[in-house]
Design an enzyme around this catalytic site. Structure first.
Site, PDB file in Angstrom:
ATOM      1  N   LYS A  83      23.763   8.574   0.974  1.00  0.00           N
ATOM      2  CA  LYS A  83      24.432   9.474   1.927  1.00  0.00           C
ATOM      3  C   LYS A  83      24.867  10.743   1.187  1.00  0.00           C
ATOM      4  CE  LYS A  83      27.799   8.477   5.582  1.00  0.00           C
ATOM      5  NZ  LYS A  83      28.953   7.613   5.857  1.00  0.00           N
TER       6      LYS A  83
HETATM    7  O1  G3P Z   1      31.020   7.274   9.773  1.00  0.00           O
HETATM    8  C1  G3P Z   1      31.944   8.272   9.603  1.00  0.00           C
HETATM    9  C2  G3P Z   1      33.284   7.752   9.880  1.00  0.00           C
HETATM   10  O2  G3P Z   1      33.638   6.866   8.886  1.00  0.00           O
HETATM   11  C3  G3P Z   1      34.333   8.753  10.095  1.00  0.00           C
HETATM   12  O3  G3P Z   1      35.161   8.216  11.040  1.00  0.00           O
HETATM   13  O4  G3P Z   1      37.221   7.930  12.337  1.00  0.00           O
HETATM   14  O5  G3P Z   1      37.312   8.831   9.995  1.00  0.00           O
HETATM   15  O6  G3P Z   1      36.393  10.211  11.834  1.00  0.00           O
HETATM   16  P1  G3P Z   1      36.615   8.848  11.306  1.00  0.00           P
END
Ligand code: G3P
Length: 216
Positions: A83
């Site tokens: 990634k």
């Molecule tokens: O896959 C990306 C994710 O981990 C981000 O999620 O909820 O931190 O925006 P969030």
């Protein structure tokens, strides 16, 4: 649409893997540090539990560092996906690694044009962040469907991996919007299976069954 868990927690992964519908895992540096484990060993353990794609993220910011790190990560397991962030260095690293047959997930995507760049750089996945766009009063789910449509029009192979998922509604919208995969936290994955009418219906079926048995 493939269903991924967005976690580095082995207990969560094992629990959902037992359902037989877990297609892959995404991790990010924030999720990995929470586990307080050696990064490589943790990713290798995850890759043993789940045979589908497991994303592990580079933390270097420059092209050279990202390439070195990404090429190393790619050797950790057969199903690992490297990634990288959607930056100029990330795109350069994606282009070079994808030429070498390494699968790359370009993350932190917030626009159709960024998704176009990721695809032109040979990304295997692009990760539009739904929840973080919603957070700033933009429609994250709309972005997912726009990217899916643009890739279809442009005949681009990169898969749309909806990320930053916060609710079951986000999952439903990603599926209807043409996402190839959706990665979600453990809590949201569990919410997908729950329905009060399923619980009530099952309770009634079993109660009827038991009372009939008791009458025999
Ligand atoms: O896959 C990306 C994710 O981990 C981000 O999620 O909820 O931190 O925006 P969030």
């Amino acid at each position: 649409m493939q269903l991924f868990l967005d976690t580095a927690n082995l207990d969560e992964i094992q629990e959902i893997a037992a359902w037989g519908v877990l297609d892959g895992i995404t991790t990010n540096p924030s999720l990995v540090v929470k586990e307080k484990r050696d990064f490589k060993k943790l990713v290798q353990e995850i890759c043993k539990i789940v045979s589908g794609p497991v994303s592990a993220e580079c933390v270097s910011e420059d092209l050279e560092g990202m390439l070195k790190e990404g090429r190393d990560i790619a050797t950790w397991a057969e199903n690992v996906v490297v990634k990288v962030p959607l930056t100029p260095a990330g795109l350069g690293a994606c282009k070079q690694m994808s030429k070498d047959g390494i699968k790359v997930n370009v993350t932190l995507c917030f626009s159709v044009n960024q998704a176009l760049l990721a695809a032109r750089a040979g990304a295997y996945f692009v990760s539009p962040f739904v929840g973080r766009l919603d957070d700033i009063n933009q429609d994250g789910s709309d972005l997912v469907s726009q990217i899916a449509e643009m890739y279809h029009i442009q005949a681009l192979d990169t898969q749309v991996l909806a990320a930053s998922i916060r609710t079951p509604m986000h999952v439903q919208q990603a599926a209807l919007g043409g996402a190839d995969a959706c990665t979600m936290p453990f809590k949201v994955f569990k919410q997908l299976v729950s329905h009060p009418l399923t619980d009530a219906g099952l309770e009634k079926f079993l109660a009827d069954w038991k009372s009939a048995k008791a009458a025999v």
